[in-house]
Enzyme design. Structure first.
Site, PDB file in Angstrom:
ATOM      1  CG  HIS A 144      -1.688   1.232   1.449  1.00 15.17           C
ATOM      2  ND1 HIS A 144      -3.000   1.380   1.043  1.00 15.17           N
ATOM      3  CD2 HIS A 144      -1.350   2.415   2.043  1.00 15.17           C
ATOM      4  CE1 HIS A 144      -3.430   2.584   1.368  1.00 15.17           C
ATOM      5  NE2 HIS A 144      -2.447   3.231   1.986  1.00 15.17           N
ATOM      6  CD  GLU A 145       1.939   3.385   3.693  1.00 13.44           C
ATOM      7  OE1 GLU A 145       2.101   4.468   3.091  1.00 13.44           O
ATOM      8  OE2 GLU A 145       0.978   3.176   4.454  1.00 13.44           O
ATOM      9  CG  HIS A 148       0.206   6.051  -0.607  1.00 14.85           C
ATOM     10  ND1 HIS A 148      -0.885   6.734  -1.113  1.00 14.85           N
ATOM     11  CD2 HIS A 148      -0.202   5.530   0.588  1.00 14.85           C
ATOM     12  CE1 HIS A 148      -1.901   6.629  -0.280  1.00 14.85           C
ATOM     13  NE2 HIS A 148      -1.517   5.896   0.758  1.00 14.85           N
ATOM     14  CD  GLU A 224      -4.738   6.498   2.404  1.00 16.07           C
ATOM     15  OE1 GLU A 224      -4.471   5.294   2.616  1.00 16.07           O
ATOM     16  OE2 GLU A 224      -3.865   7.371   2.367  1.00 16.07           O
TER      17      GLU A 224
END
Length: 292
Positions: A144-145, A148, A224
């Site tokens: 997930h990071e 980003h 997100e």
């Protein structure tokens, strides 16, 4: 409520400091003897608005390390650090981005990514997350990071912040000029901005800044969803991300510093959904399950 005000205040404080600087050195030439020079004001507002946003972006990694006490893994000291470092390296390679700096910080379960560009980023996890979740769940959080970073979310949010800052700065001073002109209409000998102008500008900076934060937080929530989807793509399966979000939903997320609240994998709910940097966990899980 307190965290929301701190988040808004951080951005407003940057603009206020810049505003004081230009006033001291007489750089604000948009107020002329013949009235308000709108093109000059708009140009100046853009410099001020984007200036504050990009100063924050340029300092993002340094501020993240300082405010969380994150320790960079330059050389893994144990099996956990080695696994963490290798996992980020693997995900970065899949995402086709430069290897981010990897860090660990003391705190309750959370993680974040920050940095001024895709090739100059930082991915950090808390000890609470590292030692309370399975490797499969942690890998999903790391994905997930990394998503980003791949999506350029730090730069995108900075550009959005710059745009809204510009309009806040511009509109506050237009309203200040109109109010000041109304108050001085019976005193034609008065020249230059009066007290009404400065008071109105300060009030409008705060009010418009709060309204602008609603826009910025909306885009923060949307990124997100994109990062969750990006994690599923990097892993080739949405199930690990769903499991990670479910686990995080049952934990108390670490309260990151206000200037980094939107960067974490999770955040405490704001007093109003409009000011929340993250969507509800159930909405994020539902979006991932719809991908199957």
């Amino acid at each position: 409520m307190k965290r929301t005000l701190l988040l808004i205040g951080t951005n407003i404080a940057i603009m206020v400091v810049l505003g004081i600087f230009v006033n001291i050195f007489g750089l604000n030439r948009f107020m002329s003897a013949n009235g308000l020079n709108l093109p000059m004001l708009l140009m100046f507002a853009a410099v001020m608005g984007f200036g504050g946003a990009f100063i924050s972006l340029a300092m993002s990694k340094t501020m993240a390390k300082w405010s969380t006490g994150a320790q960079i893994i330059a050389q893994p000291r144990n099996a956990d650090e080695q696994w963490l470092f290798d996992t980020v390296a693997k995900l970065a390679q899949r995402a086709q981005i430069a290897m981010p700096e990897v860090a660990i910080y003391e705190g309750e379960p959370n993680a974040f990514a920050t940095g001024p560009s895709k090739n100059n980023s930082l991915v950090a996890v808390s000890t609470g997350l590292l030692y309370s979740m399975t490797h499969r769940e942690i890998e999903a959080v790391l994905a997930h990071e990394v998503a980003h970073v791949k999506n350029g979310d730090m730069v995108t949010l900075t550009l959005i912040q710059g745009v809204v800052n510009t309009f806040v700065f511009f509109l506050a001073r237009v309203v200040g000029y109109l109010v000041d002109s109304f108050l001085k209409r019976d005193n034609e000998e008065s020249s230059g901005p009066g007290m009404g102008y400065y008071i109105t500008v300060v009030v409008c900076d705060i009010v418009f800044g709060i309204l602008a934060s609603v826009i910025v937080m909306y885009f923060s929530r949307q990124r997100e969803f994109r990062a969750d989807a990006g994690a599923a793509q990097l892993l080739g399966d949405s199930a690990p991300m769903v499991d990670a979000l479910r686990r995080l939903g049952g934990m108390e997320p670490n309260a990151l510093p206000s200037n980094m609240a939107s960067s974490g994998i999770a955040d405490k709910a704001a007093w109003s959904a409009m000011f929340s940097s993250h969507p509800p966990m159930e909405d994020r899980i539902a979006a991932l399950q719809a991908m199957r």
